[in-house]
Design an enzyme around this catalytic site. Structure first.
Site, PDB file in Angstrom:
ATOM      1  N   HIS A 274       9.510  -4.266   0.636  1.00  0.00           N
ATOM      2  CA  HIS A 274       9.282  -5.581   1.241  1.00  0.00           C
ATOM      3  C   HIS A 274      10.568  -6.405   1.188  1.00  0.00           C
ATOM      4  O   HIS A 274      10.911  -7.112   2.138  1.00  0.00           O
ATOM      5  CB  HIS A 274       8.154  -6.319   0.512  1.00  0.00           C
ATOM      6  CG  HIS A 274       6.843  -5.587   0.555  1.00  0.00           C
ATOM      7  ND1 HIS A 274       6.132  -5.267  -0.581  1.00  0.00           N
ATOM      8  CD2 HIS A 274       6.133  -5.088   1.590  1.00  0.00           C
ATOM      9  CE1 HIS A 274       5.031  -4.610  -0.231  1.00  0.00           C
ATOM     10  NE2 HIS A 274       5.014  -4.485   1.077  1.00  0.00           N
TER      11      HIS A 274
ATOM     12  N   CYS B 181      -4.316   3.041   5.169  1.00  0.00           N
ATOM     13  CA  CYS B 181      -3.660   2.688   6.446  1.00  0.00           C
ATOM     14  C   CYS B 181      -4.494   1.696   7.234  1.00  0.00           C
ATOM     15  O   CYS B 181      -4.009   1.149   8.227  1.00  0.00           O
ATOM     16  CB  CYS B 181      -3.473   3.916   7.334  1.00  0.00           C
ATOM     17  SG  CYS B 181      -2.338   5.141   6.709  1.00  0.00           S
TER      18      CYS B 181
ATOM     19  N   HIS C 108      -0.904   8.229   2.184  1.00  0.00           N
ATOM     20  CA  HIS C 108      -1.611   7.801   0.968  1.00  0.00           C
ATOM     21  C   HIS C 108      -2.124   8.948   0.104  1.00  0.00           C
ATOM     22  O   HIS C 108      -2.638   8.719  -0.989  1.00  0.00           O
ATOM     23  CB  HIS C 108      -2.745   6.838   1.341  1.00  0.00           C
ATOM     24  CG  HIS C 108      -2.220   5.572   1.928  1.00  0.00           C
ATOM     25  ND1 HIS C 108      -2.088   5.374   3.285  1.00  0.00           N
ATOM     26  CD2 HIS C 108      -1.737   4.458   1.341  1.00  0.00           C
ATOM     27  CE1 HIS C 108      -1.554   4.191   3.500  1.00  0.00           C
ATOM     28  NE2 HIS C 108      -1.332   3.620   2.344  1.00  0.00           N
TER      29      HIS C 108
ATOM     30  N   CYS D  46      -4.414  12.030   4.215  1.00  0.00           N
ATOM     31  CA  CYS D  46      -3.466  11.169   4.916  1.00  0.00           C
ATOM     32  C   CYS D  46      -2.096  11.417   4.287  1.00  0.00           C
ATOM     33  O   CYS D  46      -1.954  11.307   3.065  1.00  0.00           O
ATOM     34  CB  CYS D  46      -3.869   9.703   4.737  1.00  0.00           C
ATOM     35  SG  CYS D  46      -2.491   8.585   5.015  1.00  0.00           S
TER      36      CYS D  46
ATOM     37  N   CYS E 263      -8.795   6.123   7.071  1.00  0.00           N
ATOM     38  CA  CYS E 263      -7.965   5.994   5.862  1.00  0.00           C
ATOM     39  C   CYS E 263      -7.912   4.509   5.512  1.00  0.00           C
ATOM     40  O   CYS E 263      -7.350   3.712   6.277  1.00  0.00           O
ATOM     41  CB  CYS E 263      -6.551   6.535   6.091  1.00  0.00           C
ATOM     42  SG  CYS E 263      -5.463   6.147   4.705  1.00  0.00           S
TER      43      CYS E 263
ATOM     44  N   LYS F  33       2.239   4.157  -6.116  1.00  0.00           N
ATOM     45  CA  LYS F  33       1.624   3.650  -7.341  1.00  0.00           C
ATOM     46  C   LYS F  33       1.242   4.808  -8.250  1.00  0.00           C
ATOM     47  O   LYS F  33       1.429   4.757  -9.453  1.00  0.00           O
ATOM     48  CB  LYS F  33       0.370   2.845  -6.996  1.00  0.00           C
ATOM     49  CG  LYS F  33       0.644   1.378  -6.834  1.00  0.00           C
ATOM     50  CD  LYS F  33      -0.677   0.614  -6.865  1.00  0.00           C
ATOM     51  CE  LYS F  33      -0.538  -0.695  -6.106  1.00  0.00           C
ATOM     52  NZ  LYS F  33      -1.765  -1.175  -5.527  1.00  0.00           N
TER      53      LYS F  33
HETATM   54  N1  MSP Z   1      -0.090  -5.427   6.681  1.00  0.00           N
HETATM   55  C1  MSP Z   1       0.624  -4.450   7.426  1.00  0.00           C
HETATM   56  C2  MSP Z   1       1.569  -5.095   8.419  1.00  0.00           C
HETATM   57  C3  MSP Z   1       0.926  -5.980   9.442  1.00  0.00           C
HETATM   58  S1  MSP Z   1       2.092  -6.665  10.534  1.00  0.00           S
HETATM   59  C4  MSP Z   1       1.196  -7.409  11.711  1.00  0.00           C
HETATM   60  C5  MSP Z   1       1.408  -3.549   6.482  1.00  0.00           C
HETATM   61  N2  MSP Z   1       1.653  -4.025   5.249  1.00  0.00           N
HETATM   62  S2  MSP Z   1       2.479  -3.218   4.108  1.00  0.00           S
HETATM   63  O1  MSP Z   1       2.508  -4.063   2.966  1.00  0.00           O
HETATM   64  O2  MSP Z   1       1.943  -1.907   3.950  1.00  0.00           O
HETATM   65  O3  MSP Z   1       3.921  -3.048   4.681  1.00  0.00           O
HETATM   66  C6  MSP Z   1       4.701  -4.173   5.001  1.00  0.00           C
HETATM   67  C7  MSP Z   1       6.089  -3.731   5.459  1.00  0.00           C
HETATM   68  O4  MSP Z   1       6.767  -3.085   4.383  1.00  0.00           O
HETATM   69  C8  MSP Z   1       5.994  -2.729   6.616  1.00  0.00           C
HETATM   70  O5  MSP Z   1       6.974  -3.015   7.603  1.00  0.00           O
HETATM   71  C9  MSP Z   1       6.294  -1.408   5.929  1.00  0.00           C
HETATM   72  O6  MSP Z   1       6.904  -0.468   6.762  1.00  0.00           O
HETATM   73  C10 MSP Z   1       7.280  -1.867   4.854  1.00  0.00           C
HETATM   74  N3  MSP Z   1       7.373  -0.901   3.769  1.00  0.00           N
HETATM   75  C11 MSP Z   1       6.375  -0.411   2.991  1.00  0.00           C
HETATM   76  N4  MSP Z   1       6.901   0.505   2.137  1.00  0.00           N
HETATM   77  C12 MSP Z   1       8.240   0.633   2.355  1.00  0.00           C
HETATM   78  C13 MSP Z   1       9.295   1.333   1.759  1.00  0.00           C
HETATM   79  N5  MSP Z   1       9.122   2.205   0.774  1.00  0.00           N
HETATM   80  N6  MSP Z   1      10.535   1.117   2.223  1.00  0.00           N
HETATM   81  C14 MSP Z   1      10.801   0.197   3.197  1.00  0.00           C
HETATM   82  N7  MSP Z   1       9.829  -0.494   3.778  1.00  0.00           N
HETATM   83  C15 MSP Z   1       8.534  -0.223   3.446  1.00  0.00           C
HETATM   84  O7  MSP Z   1       1.803  -2.474   6.885  1.00  0.00           O
END
Ligand code: MSP
Length: 477
Positions: free
Chosen positions: A21, A129, A147, A144, A126, A303
């Protein structure tokens, strides 16, 4: 005038923020700050995705109501934005009343366009997702691949969105390059997906999922979390967040100039979202930038593996710009990259302490010691190589260009040896040191989108002539 409007995705408020994030926030911030350097007015939005089964279950697992649960987590994401020095202009929580109103308004537009119909659906869902999976998308164990869980088999009556109706139009748009996708190979992937796109389910029965936005006119259903979440970009585009009556003329910042998202969710943004907008007769976003994933010591973070990197202690220990530097430089902008503590520390010491830190320290110390006047800074400009790299959404290339410049300046000092010349030919000192001092101003200017704190500290030191360590040396274990 409409600002340059860019968005991060909105993470699920189902668990604590992690380094992935932080990466997305920082990348979005680089784009925002770069656009400001170009003199544009910028509006950056972010937020949290707070509905859906994933969250309902996570809250139940700790004995909390979903609302109490997401209230705590939303604050964590806002805290992370601050910690990585990313100022957002809007933070949309999908439980915010104006967002609920926007999502329902968008639903109604799809209904009025004749794009919603009810049907029984059987499939494999899933929860991680928040998506039905096709058998071909599962791994050999039927799990999946993201996950590592076996999706749940479900049969439900759902509302469906007539995605198929918009496929030809989307195909034309992408073939013509009307929506720019970075990296470009994802355009081809999008076109391939479009070839196989069927209508999508966009609601869930409320008896199986209570935690969602009610479907207008149908109490038995709540919106599918992705329909709800994608609408956040429109919520952020409105002028007055207190006004709960929605009108087309509210969306003054729309369309988005750029959506930044991770590779796991790009299809929602390149296919479903534009189709929803076409259905609502709203303009389409101009660009979608897709970043990769950070792995930890070459393993996927998860996790269950217990290897998820928490950005907060990292920032506390090394400083925010050290973290920003590593994430921009070591992780290719639109590709996967790796995080390892050893590499982090090695890059920190080599590039920030020894290369940049030393150059500033040595240059300012010598100017003072040899009584060389600090010249005027040259008028700032953005060199072509820098603009080209940023325009190509290759942030590490742009940052490397600055670092190479710093290395070349260090090299220049090593060759010209002003400390030796000081005794024999002091009249040559200003010719050596003044250009380096001016080049450091340029470095400070160009660093702004990447390392904003360091850039302003550096500029202040250049102004005062007083060097202070920009990056403390790491203690040896
Ligand atoms: N809630 C949805 C997004 C909705 S947008 C209208 C979601 N949330 S998430 O928390 O799973 O992911 C948020 C962002 O963090 C996404 O762009 C996702 O690709 C990114 N990442 C999640 N894990 C990541 C890494 N390990 N590395 C880089 N970015 C990653 O999807």
């Amino acid at each position: 005038m409409k600002p340059y409007f860019l968005t991060t995705s909105i993470p699920y408020a189902s668990g604590k923020p992690h380094i992935g994030h932080a990466l997305e926030y920082i990348q979005a911030d680089v784009l925002a700050r770069y656009a400001r350097l170009q003199g544009r007015e910028v509006f950056l939005s972010s937020g949290t995705d707070e509905h859906g089964q994933k969250i309902e279950r996570a809250a139940a697992a700790v004995g909390q109501t979903p609302q109490a649960f997401v209230d705590v987590l939303a604050l964590q994401f806002e805290r992370l934005l601050k910690a990585v020095t990313v100022d957002v202009d809007a933070f949309v929580r999908t439980t915010d009343p104006d967002h609920v109103a926007v999502a329902q308004w968008l639903w109604q537009l799809a209904a009025e366009a004749g794009d919603l119909y009810k049907q029984t659906y059987r499939g494999f869902y899933c929860v991680g997702c928040e998506e039905y999976k096709q058998p071909a998308e599962l791994d050999e164990a039927g799990q999946c691949p993201i996950h590592l869980t076996v999706p749940e088999e479900r049969e439900q009556e759902n509302w469906f969105f007539r995605l198929s109706k918009y496929v030809p139009e989307l195909q034309k748009l992408y073939a013509a390059g009307d929506i720019v996708i970075s990296p470009t190979h994802r355009t081809k992937e999008t076109l391939n997906f479009l070839d196989n796109s069927a209508d999508v389910s966009v609601s869930r029965p409320s008896d199986s999922l209570a935690w969602g936005i009610p479907v207008p006119g149908d109490d038995s259903q709540v919106m599918y979390v992705w329909f709800d979440a994608l609408a956040n970009y429109l919520t952020a585009a409105r002028t007055d967040r207190n006004k709960l009556e929605i009108d087309r003329s509210d969306f003054v910042r729309w369309p988005a100039d750029l959506h930044l998202v991770g590779k796991d969710i790009f299809r929602f943004h390149t296919i479903i979202w534009p189709a929803m907008l076409l259905s609502a007769k709203l303009p389409l976003p101009k660009e979608i930038v897709i970043h990769g994933f950070i792995n930890h010591d070459h393993h996927k973070m998860s996790k269950s593996l217990g290897n998820v990197i928490d950005p907060f202690p990292l920032i506390e220990q090394y400083g925010v710009d050290a973290v920003r530097y590593y994430l921009i430089k070591a992780i290719p902008t639109t590709d996967d990259g790796n995080f390892s503590t050893e590499q982090f520390e090695a890059v920190y010491t080599a590039d920030l302490v020894n290369n940049l830190g030393n150059l500033v320290q040595r240059t300012l110390t010598m100017l003072e010691r040899y009584q060389v006047l600090r010249p005027e800074a040259l008028p700032p400009s953005l060199p072509d190589w820098y603009q080209a790299a940023l325009q190509a959404r290759d942030f590490s290339l742009a940052l490397n260009g600055i670092v190479e410049r710093v290395s070349a300046l260090n090299q220049q000092l090593a060759e010209q040896k002003p400390w030796e010349i000081a005794a024999t030919q002091p009249e040559r000192l200003s010719g050596i040191l003044q250009p380096i001092y001016q080049a450091l101003y340029e470095v400070a200017y160009l660093l702004q989108p990447f390392l904003p704190e360091t850039a302003s500290k550096l500029a202040a030191q250049l102004d005062s002539g007083q060097p202070e360590p920009l990056f403390p040396r790491l203690e040896q274990p």
